[in-house]
Design a protein around this motif. Structure first.
Motif, PDB file in Angstrom:
ATOM      1  N   GLU A  99      -2.009  -2.979 -14.223  1.00  0.00           N
ATOM      2  CA  GLU A  99      -1.245  -2.285 -13.182  1.00  0.00           C
ATOM      3  C   GLU A  99      -2.220  -1.403 -12.421  1.00  0.00           C
ATOM      4  O   GLU A  99      -2.717  -0.437 -12.961  1.00  0.00           O
ATOM      5  CB  GLU A  99      -0.143  -1.423 -13.812  1.00  0.00           C
ATOM      6  N   ARG A 100      -2.498  -1.778 -11.197  1.00  0.00           N
ATOM      7  CA  ARG A 100      -3.425  -1.105 -10.278  1.00  0.00           C
ATOM      8  C   ARG A 100      -4.886  -1.363 -10.658  1.00  0.00           C
ATOM      9  O   ARG A 100      -5.243  -1.414 -11.825  1.00  0.00           O
ATOM     10  CB  ARG A 100      -3.218   0.412 -10.225  1.00  0.00           C
ATOM     11  N   TYR A 101      -5.692  -1.498  -9.603  1.00  0.00           N
ATOM     12  CA  TYR A 101      -7.142  -1.594  -9.789  1.00  0.00           C
ATOM     13  C   TYR A 101      -7.790  -1.152  -8.476  1.00  0.00           C
ATOM     14  O   TYR A 101      -7.280  -0.207  -7.855  1.00  0.00           O
ATOM     15  CB  TYR A 101      -7.519  -3.041 -10.207  1.00  0.00           C
ATOM     16  N   PRO A 135       2.800   0.529  -3.617  1.00  0.00           N
ATOM     17  CA  PRO A 135       3.108   1.960  -3.601  1.00  0.00           C
ATOM     18  C   PRO A 135       3.882   2.379  -4.847  1.00  0.00           C
ATOM     19  O   PRO A 135       4.437   1.531  -5.561  1.00  0.00           O
ATOM     20  CB  PRO A 135       3.989   2.110  -2.352  1.00  0.00           C
ATOM     21  N   ASP A 136       3.962   3.677  -5.081  1.00  0.00           N
ATOM     22  CA  ASP A 136       4.711   4.187  -6.231  1.00  0.00           C
ATOM     23  C   ASP A 136       6.165   3.722  -6.168  1.00  0.00           C
ATOM     24  O   ASP A 136       6.745   3.643  -5.091  1.00  0.00           O
ATOM     25  CB  ASP A 136       4.673   5.723  -6.218  1.00  0.00           C
ATOM     26  N   ARG A 137       6.728   3.477  -7.330  1.00  0.00           N
ATOM     27  CA  ARG A 137       8.143   3.107  -7.499  1.00  0.00           C
ATOM     28  C   ARG A 137       8.520   1.776  -6.848  1.00  0.00           C
ATOM     29  O   ARG A 137       9.659   1.580  -6.431  1.00  0.00           O
ATOM     30  CB  ARG A 137       9.063   4.213  -6.953  1.00  0.00           C
ATOM     31  N   SER A 149      -5.881  -0.111  -5.131  1.00  0.00           N
ATOM     32  CA  SER A 149      -5.203   1.193  -5.092  1.00  0.00           C
ATOM     33  C   SER A 149      -6.119   2.252  -4.494  1.00  0.00           C
ATOM     34  O   SER A 149      -5.684   3.097  -3.714  1.00  0.00           O
ATOM     35  CB  SER A 149      -4.814   1.650  -6.504  1.00  0.00           C
ATOM     36  N   THR A 150      -7.396   2.223  -4.877  1.00  0.00           N
ATOM     37  CA  THR A 150      -8.329   3.249  -4.366  1.00  0.00           C
ATOM     38  C   THR A 150      -8.524   3.079  -2.856  1.00  0.00           C
ATOM     39  O   THR A 150      -8.579   4.059  -2.117  1.00  0.00           O
ATOM     40  CB  THR A 150      -9.692   3.154  -5.105  1.00  0.00           C
ATOM     41  N   CYS A 151      -8.615   1.824  -2.398  1.00  0.00           N
ATOM     42  CA  CYS A 151      -8.747   1.594  -0.953  1.00  0.00           C
ATOM     43  C   CYS A 151      -7.480   2.067  -0.234  1.00  0.00           C
ATOM     44  O   CYS A 151      -7.551   2.716   0.810  1.00  0.00           O
ATOM     45  CB  CYS A 151      -8.993   0.111  -0.661  1.00  0.00           C
TER      46      CYS A 151
HETATM   47  P1  TMP Z   1       0.940   4.913 -11.534  1.00  0.00           P
HETATM   48  O1  TMP Z   1       1.938   6.006 -11.485  1.00  0.00           O
HETATM   49  O2  TMP Z   1       1.300   3.686 -10.778  1.00  0.00           O
HETATM   50  O3  TMP Z   1       0.425   4.662 -12.892  1.00  0.00           O
HETATM   51  O4  TMP Z   1      -0.361   5.447 -10.715  1.00  0.00           O
HETATM   52  C1  TMP Z   1      -0.724   6.718 -10.714  1.00  0.00           C
HETATM   53  C2  TMP Z   1      -0.977   7.225  -9.315  1.00  0.00           C
HETATM   54  O5  TMP Z   1      -2.371   7.159  -9.009  1.00  0.00           O
HETATM   55  C3  TMP Z   1      -0.256   6.500  -8.192  1.00  0.00           C
HETATM   56  O6  TMP Z   1       0.340   7.473  -7.350  1.00  0.00           O
HETATM   57  C4  TMP Z   1      -1.352   5.805  -7.445  1.00  0.00           C
HETATM   58  C5  TMP Z   1      -2.560   6.654  -7.702  1.00  0.00           C
HETATM   59  N1  TMP Z   1      -3.854   5.958  -7.645  1.00  0.00           N
HETATM   60  C6  TMP Z   1      -4.770   6.314  -6.656  1.00  0.00           C
HETATM   61  O7  TMP Z   1      -4.490   7.169  -5.817  1.00  0.00           O
HETATM   62  N2  TMP Z   1      -5.990   5.690  -6.654  1.00  0.00           N
HETATM   63  C7  TMP Z   1      -6.350   4.757  -7.588  1.00  0.00           C
HETATM   64  O8  TMP Z   1      -7.463   4.228  -7.546  1.00  0.00           O
HETATM   65  C8  TMP Z   1      -5.382   4.408  -8.610  1.00  0.00           C
HETATM   66  C9  TMP Z   1      -5.741   3.402  -9.653  1.00  0.00           C
HETATM   67  C10 TMP Z   1      -4.151   5.027  -8.592  1.00  0.00           C
END
Ligand code: TMP
Length: 205
Positions: free
Chosen positions: A94-96, A11-13, A99-101
């Motif tokens: 960072e994220r792949y 999650p964020d933060r 995150s979308t799921c």
């Molecule tokens: P970040 O702030 O961690 O760089 O990510 C940006 C935001 O995008 C974060 O709130 C998570 C969201 N996100 C999605 O909702 N779906 C996705 O597939 C990805 C990669 C990020």
């Protein structure tokens, strides 16, 4: 693929970016050739898509949001991640796809099977060699963000965050080579757990 693909999720933060930098330094100290990148974004085109998808004042409907994340991923994967892996680099992202799921699937209630299909198309079938999922207690989200700018996703309410958090737990259980890490712990303790996992997955000796 000659290289290794490591994804940091959560999650964020949750402290992902700090851990990503520490991981980068650890791998460099071990003499590895490393690329640190992020989603959404990672290339010029994908960073432009990032600006649109995270802009707090834009009306972005859930299905458009999903496709923007997948568009960013398709560009990023083909332009940057796959060539780096083919050149034998370790790619930290960072994220792949998880995150979308978690966000669009669990958070926005979009069908997970459909997301998995879109993920396969955008990634050309690429899957991480190691996924580290950092999960903290929800109270830290507010504490850590008190003085921060919030993007469009970070402005979502508590119920969205709870669904997405539950998603991360379930997704980690069913994803090969994924590990849940307690992000409430001290940064150095977390880092040593990460290093242990790097050994376990034979990314470092
Ligand atoms: P970040 O702030 O961690 O760089 O990510 C940006 C935001 O995008 C974060 O709130 C998570 C969201 N996100 C999605 O909702 N779906 C996705 O597939 C990805 C990669 C990020």
């Amino acid at each position: 693929m000659k290289g290794k693909f490591i994804v940091l999720e959560g999650p964020d933060r949750c402290g992902k970016s700090t851990q990503a930098k520490m991981l980068l330094n650890t791998l460099l100290e071990h003499g590895k050739d490393v690329l640190l990148t992020r989603e959404p974004g990672g290339t010029d085109t994908a960073e432009k898509i990032r600006q649109i998808v995270l802009e707090p004042d834009l009306d972005v409907r859930p299905m458009a949001e999903l496709f923007l994340y997948e568009a960013s991923r398709a560009q990023h994967t083909q332009e940057k991640i796959l060539p780096a892996l083919e050149a034998g680099k370790i790619v930290i992202c960072e994220r792949y796809t998880m995150s979308t799921c978690a966000y669009q699937g669990y958070g926005r209630n979009i069908d997970l099977k459909m997301i998995e299909t879109l993920n396969k198309i955008a990634t050309l079938g690429l899957v991480p060699d190691l996924t580290l999922v950092f999960l903290m207690s929800d109270k830290y989200f507010t504490q850590r963000g008190e003085y921060l700018y919030s993007d469009r996703l970070e402005q979502e309410d508590i119920s969205f965050r709870q669904k997405m958090r539950k998603g991360y737990i379930e997704l980690t259980k069913k994803t090969k080579n994924a590990h849940l890490i307690d992000a409430d712990k001290n940064i150095d303790v977390i880092q040593s757990e990460v290093v242990e996992l790097l050994h376990k997955h034979k990314i470092i000796d």
